[in-house]
Design an enzyme around this catalytic site. Structure first.
Site, PDB file in Angstrom:
ATOM      1  N   LYS A 120       7.097   4.874  10.177  1.00 37.07           N
ATOM      2  CA  LYS A 120       6.304   4.876   8.931  1.00 37.07           C
ATOM      3  C   LYS A 120       5.655   3.510   8.727  1.00 37.07           C
ATOM      4  O   LYS A 120       4.498   3.421   8.308  1.00 37.07           O
ATOM      5  CB  LYS A 120       7.206   5.244   7.742  1.00 37.07           C
ATOM      6  CG  LYS A 120       7.533   6.737   7.713  1.00 37.07           C
ATOM      7  CD  LYS A 120       8.688   7.070   6.804  1.00 37.07           C
ATOM      8  CE  LYS A 120       9.123   8.507   7.029  1.00 37.07           C
ATOM      9  NZ  LYS A 120      10.471   8.817   6.544  1.00 37.07           N
ATOM     10  N   GLN A 172      14.663   6.815   2.190  1.00 33.80           N
ATOM     11  CA  GLN A 172      14.939   7.474   3.463  1.00 33.80           C
ATOM     12  C   GLN A 172      16.260   8.244   3.374  1.00 33.80           C
ATOM     13  O   GLN A 172      17.302   7.672   3.040  1.00 33.80           O
ATOM     14  CB  GLN A 172      14.991   6.419   4.590  1.00 33.80           C
ATOM     15  CG  GLN A 172      15.181   6.998   5.978  1.00 33.80           C
ATOM     16  CD  GLN A 172      13.994   7.857   6.425  1.00 33.80           C
ATOM     17  OE1 GLN A 172      12.837   7.475   6.264  1.00 33.80           O
ATOM     18  NE2 GLN A 172      14.281   9.023   6.987  1.00 33.80           N
ATOM     19  N   ASP A 174       6.926  11.105  -1.256  1.00 31.72           N
ATOM     20  CA  ASP A 174       7.639  11.996  -0.340  1.00 31.72           C
ATOM     21  C   ASP A 174       7.775  13.397  -0.963  1.00 31.72           C
ATOM     22  O   ASP A 174       8.246  14.319  -0.307  1.00 31.72           O
ATOM     23  CB  ASP A 174       9.027  11.397  -0.058  1.00 31.72           C
ATOM     24  CG  ASP A 174       9.554  11.755   1.315  1.00 31.72           C
ATOM     25  OD1 ASP A 174       8.763  12.241   2.153  1.00 31.72           O
ATOM     26  OD2 ASP A 174      10.761  11.573   1.550  1.00 31.72           O
TER      27      ASP A 174
END
Ligand code: NAD
Length: 284
Positions: free
Chosen positions: A54, A98, A121
Site C-alpha cells: 500500500k 490493517q 477501507d
C-alpha cells in the site's frame, strides 16, 4: 471454451494513471498532497507485506502514506486513542487499520473509532450500514475492486444469479450487498452450507472468497460463468494459490481472474480511489 483472463494488474494500472492525473491537477492548483495513515499492530508478516504494498502504491501516484506501527502488546485503548488522534488531524484524508489485529483487541471497537469520512477501507459500521441501505459511501475495497472487474467484462449483472462463496465481514458479506445493488440475485454459501457445489454450479457469476486453495473445481462451474477468485493461500514454496483450480476452470468459464494478478491489485487500487473521494469531499 477458453475463458478470457481478467487482468487485474492491467486494469489497476489504468486506474492508477487516472489517480495520478487527478493529483497532478491538484498540484497545479497548489492544493496539498493527500495523505493516508495506516495503523499496523504487531509483526504478522502477511500484514507487514500488505502495508508495504500500500505504501508503494501511494508512492507511485504521489500520495503521502504514514505508517503508525504499534507493538503486538499494544492495548486496545492505545490503538483507539491513536485512531482518535489521526481522526482529528486535518491533513489526514484516509485511515486504514490493517487487519487482523492481535486477538486481545476487539476489531469492531477499533474500527468503530474511525471517522466514517476517513474510512477509506470501507469497514466501519457506518459505511457497511450505508452499503446495506443502498446508499454506499466509502465501499469496502475488495468487493469494490471485484465490481470494477465485473464492469470490465460487460456481462449483464442485472438479473444474473451471483453466488458468493464466503461470508466474512470484509469480503463475502459486502460482496453480496454490492451484487444486490446492481440487481443480481445473490446466494451466499459458507462453511456451514451443505450443498455448496450444487449452488456454485447455478452461478452466472461466481465469486470465491474462502481461502481454501483449489476448492472450486471444473465441476463446480456452469459453462460460460464469470469466475472471480478472491482467495489467496500461501503454499509451502512461497507461491500463492487461489480458491479456484485455474487450469481446470479456465476451460469452462467465460471470464476468470488469475491469482496472483486478479483481485489483489484491484483491492489496492480501490483504496486509492476511496482516498481520492475522501480528499475531494474534504473541507477546502
Ligand atoms: P475469512 O476466513 O474471514 O472467511 C472465509 C469465509 O469462507 C467464511 O465465511 C467461511 O464460512 C467460508 N468458507 C471456508 N471454507 C469454506 C468451504 N469449504 N466452503 C464454503 N465456504 C467456506 O477470510 P476472508 O477475510 O473473507 O478472506 C477470504 C480469502 O480471500 C482469504 O484467502 C484471503 O486471504 C483472501 N483475500 C484476498 C483479498 C485480495 O485482495 N485478493 C482481500 C481480502 C481477502
Amino acid at each position: 471454451m477458453t475463458a478470457q483472463i481478467l487482468n487485474g494488474e492491467r486494469i489497476a494500472l489504468g486506474i492508477r494513471k487516472t489517480v495520478k492525473q487527478q493529483l497532478k491537477q491538484r498540484a497545479r492548483r497548489d492544493m496539498r498532497v493527500p495523505s493516508l495513515a495506516v495503523v499496523l499492530v504487531g509483526e504478522d508478516p502477511a500484514s507487514a507485506l500488505y502495508v508495504r504494498l500500500k505504501q508503494r502504491d501511494c508512492r507511485l501516484v504521489g500520495i503521502d502514506c504514514h505508517v503508525y506501527h504499534l507493538p503486538a502488546s499494544a492495548r486496545e485503548v492505545e490503538v483507539r486513542k491513536l485512531v482518535e488522534r489521526i481522526n482529528a488531524d486535518p491533513k489526514v484524508d484516509g485511515i486504514l487499520v490493517q487487519l487482523p489485529l492481535p486477538p486481545h483487541i476487539n476489531d469492531l471497537n477499533v474500527l468503530n473509532e474511525i471517522e466514517p469520512r476517513k474510512d477509506v477501507d470501507g469497514v466501519t459500521p457506518q459505511n457497511m450500514g450505508m452499503l446495506s441501505l443502498r446508499h454506499p459511501a466509502h465501499r469496502s475495497c475488495t468487493p469494490k475492486g471485484v465490481m470494477t472487474l465485473l464492469e470490465h467484462t460487460g456481462v449483464q449483472l442485472l438479473g444474473a444469479h451471483a453466488v458468493v462463496i464466503g461470508a466474512s465481514n470484509h469480503v463475502g458479506r459486502p460482496m453480496g450487498l454490492e451484487l444486490l445493488l446492481v440487481g443480481s440475485t445473490v446466494t451466499t454459501a459458507h462453511k456451514f452450507t451443505t450443498n455448496t457445489q450444487e449452488i456454485s454450479r447455478e452461478a452466472d457469476v461466481l465469486v470465491a472468497a474462502t481461502g481454501k486453495a483449489g476448492l472450486i473445481q471444473a465441476d463446480w462451474v456452469k459453462p460460460g460463468a464469470v469466475v472471480i477468485d478472491v482467495g489467496i493461500e500461501q503454499q509451502p514454496d512461497g507461491s500463492l494459490k487461489g480458491d479456484v483450480d485455474f487450469d481446470a476452470v479456465v476451460n469452462i468459464a467465460s471470464w476468470i481472474t488469475p491469482v496472483p494478478g486478479g483481485v489483489g491489485p484491484m483491492t489496492r487500487v480501490s483504496l486509492l480511489q476511496n482516498l481520492m473521494d475522501s480528499v475531494n469531499r474534504a473541507p477546502a
